[in-house]
Design a protein around this motif. Structure first.
Motif, short mmCIF file in Angstrom:
data_model
loop_
_atom_site.label_atom_id
_atom_site.label_comp_id
_atom_site.label_asym_id
_atom_site.label_seq_id
_atom_site.Cartn_x
_atom_site.Cartn_y
_atom_site.Cartn_z
N UNK A 1 0.85 -1.19 0.00
CA UNK A 1 0.00 0.00 0.00
C UNK A 1 0.88 1.23 0.00
N UNK A 2 0.52 2.24 -0.79
CA UNK A 2 1.26 3.50 -0.77
C UNK A 2 1.40 4.00 0.66
N UNK A 3 2.61 4.39 1.05
CA UNK A 3 2.86 4.72 2.45
C UNK A 3 1.96 5.82 2.97
N UNK A 4 1.71 6.83 2.15
CA UNK A 4 0.86 7.93 2.61
C UNK A 4 -0.57 7.48 2.88
N UNK A 5 -0.97 6.36 2.26
CA UNK A 5 -2.33 5.88 2.45
C UNK A 5 -2.56 5.36 3.86
N UNK A 6 -1.51 4.88 4.51
CA UNK A 6 -1.67 4.47 5.90
C UNK A 6 -2.03 5.67 6.77
N UNK A 7 -1.35 6.79 6.51
CA UNK A 7 -1.67 8.01 7.25
C UNK A 7 -3.07 8.52 6.89
N UNK A 8 -3.45 8.38 5.63
CA UNK A 8 -4.78 8.84 5.21
C UNK A 8 -5.89 7.97 5.80
N UNK A 9 -5.64 6.67 5.91
CA UNK A 9 -6.61 5.80 6.57
C UNK A 9 -6.79 6.22 8.03
N UNK A 10 -5.67 6.49 8.69
CA UNK A 10 -5.74 6.95 10.07
C UNK A 10 -6.51 8.26 10.17
N UNK A 11 -6.25 9.17 9.26
CA UNK A 11 -6.94 10.46 9.25
C UNK A 11 -8.44 10.28 9.05
N UNK A 12 -8.82 9.37 8.16
CA UNK A 12 -10.24 9.16 7.88
C UNK A 12 -11.00 8.75 9.14
N UNK A 13 -10.41 7.88 9.93
CA UNK A 13 -11.12 7.39 11.12
C UNK A 13 -10.99 8.32 12.31
N UNK A 14 -9.92 9.07 12.40
CA UNK A 14 -9.78 9.97 13.55
C UNK A 14 -10.59 11.25 13.39
N UNK A 15 -10.88 11.65 12.15
CA UNK A 15 -11.68 12.86 11.94
C UNK A 15 -13.17 12.56 12.04
N UNK A 16 -13.55 11.99 13.16
CA UNK A 16 -14.95 11.69 13.47
C UNK A 16 -15.13 11.80 14.98
N UNK A 17 -16.36 11.69 15.45
CA UNK A 17 -16.58 11.52 16.89
C UNK A 17 -16.19 10.08 17.20
N UNK A 18 -15.22 9.89 18.09
CA UNK A 18 -14.60 8.58 18.20
C UNK A 18 -14.26 8.21 19.63
N UNK A 19 -13.82 6.96 19.78
CA UNK A 19 -13.06 6.55 20.96
C UNK A 19 -11.81 5.84 20.46
N UNK A 20 -10.79 5.82 21.27
CA UNK A 20 -9.48 5.35 20.83
C UNK A 20 -9.51 3.85 20.50
N UNK A 21 -10.27 3.10 21.28
CA UNK A 21 -10.34 1.66 21.04
C UNK A 21 -10.89 1.36 19.64
N UNK A 22 -11.94 2.06 19.25
CA UNK A 22 -12.56 1.82 17.95
C UNK A 22 -11.61 2.19 16.82
N UNK A 23 -10.95 3.34 16.95
CA UNK A 23 -10.02 3.77 15.91
C UNK A 23 -8.96 2.71 15.66
N UNK A 24 -8.41 2.15 16.74
CA UNK A 24 -7.35 1.16 16.62
C UNK A 24 -7.80 -0.02 15.76
N UNK A 25 -8.98 -0.54 16.04
CA UNK A 25 -9.50 -1.67 15.27
C UNK A 25 -9.86 -1.28 13.85
N UNK A 26 -10.46 -0.11 13.67
CA UNK A 26 -10.88 0.30 12.33
C UNK A 26 -9.69 0.43 11.39
N UNK A 27 -8.60 1.00 11.87
CA UNK A 27 -7.41 1.14 11.03
C UNK A 27 -6.88 -0.22 10.62
N UNK A 28 -6.76 -1.13 11.58
CA UNK A 28 -6.26 -2.47 11.27
C UNK A 28 -7.17 -3.17 10.27
N UNK A 29 -8.47 -3.08 10.49
CA UNK A 29 -9.42 -3.72 9.58
C UNK A 29 -9.35 -3.15 8.17
N UNK A 30 -9.14 -1.84 8.09
CA UNK A 30 -9.07 -1.19 6.78
C UNK A 30 -7.86 -1.68 5.97
#
Length: 243
Positions: free
Chosen positions: A155-184
């Motif tokens: 995967x393009x390296x910047x896409x890992x950061x963009x995936x993280x950005x996509x999930x963190x720019x929401x109303x969130x909790x840290x536990x969910x973000x961690x799983x969502x990034x891995x799943x993505x």
């Protein structure tokens, strides 16, 4: 009591895949069945557009009115010089801080998936993030470390950061973000395994409530060989802690 990366490694050593399903078998299932964590269905249903299908102008207008109401309810005058334009500024700000609701994995990754004869660990660490706690709408922030082992596709390296950005720019909790990034990452390129660690500082713990500044929250998700092979997991943890 704080949690170290060593503590995470020790606790993961005894973790097994649920229901006796192997990681290899799970990748053959549908996305929801394949992932070891089912993301919040309410949030996921909003990806790719506003949940109520309002235009940006309508959303901004309603947000401005809501912020004006907040200003009035705390006893301030929304017409005084310093606050007159605050509802508009706050509306614009909140739309930016929650722009992840308008994105999905396909839009973020696009065609940045490449066939590559590389089967060793790829890690991008210290990805800065800012998010809003869904319980109090107060910021939390920190660093994200993502690692994966390709299986013929990277995967393009910047896409890992963009995936993280996509999930963190929401109303969130840290536990969910961690799983969502891995799943993505799993869904994007079907690697042999994925590891995600997040180090977060939550202002809802420091500026209100318990008021304990300096507390750090660490969460981790290990999938595939990162979960099943202690050597792979330890290598990832060493990379994440190397300074």
């Amino acid at each position: 009591m704080s949690t170290s990366l060593d503590d995470i490694s020790d606790s993961l050593s005894s973790v097994k895949l649920t229901n006796g399903v192997s990681f290899e078998d799970s990748t053959k299932s549908s996305p929801d069945e394949r992932l070891l964590w089912r993301s919040d269905s309410l949030i996921e249903s909003h990806v790719g557009g506003c949940p109520t299908q309002m235009s940006t102008d309508v959303r901004r207008a309603r947000l401005e009115e809501a912020f004006r109401t907040i200003i009035e309810c705390v006893g301030e005058d929304p017409e005084r010089d310093g606050l007159r334009d605050t509802p508009a500024r706050a509306a614009k700000s909140i739309l930016f801080l929650t722009k992840g609701y308008e994105e999905n994995l396909e839009l973020v990754v696009k065609n940045a998936k490449f066939e590559e004869d590389y089967f060793e660990m790829v890690t991008v660490r210290d990805i800065e993030f800012h998010s809003l706690c869904e319980h109090h709408l107060i910021p939390f922030y920190g660093k994200i470390h993502i690692g994966y082992i390709p299986r013929g596709k990277v995967l393009g390296l910047s896409k890992l950061a963009r995936i993280a950005e996509m999930y963190t720019r929401r109303f969130q909790n840290q536990e969910r973000i961690t799983k969502q990034i891995a799943n993505a990452v799993i869904e994007a390129i079907r690697p042999s395994g994925v590891g995600v660690i997040i180090e977060g500082t939550h202002m809802c713990m420091s500026m209100r409530g318990v008021q304990k500044s300096g507390a750090e929250t660490m969460t981790s998700t290990m999938l595939g060989v990162f979960l099943e092979d202690p050597r792979t997991r330890d290598e990832f943890l060493r990379i994440c802690t190397r300074r």
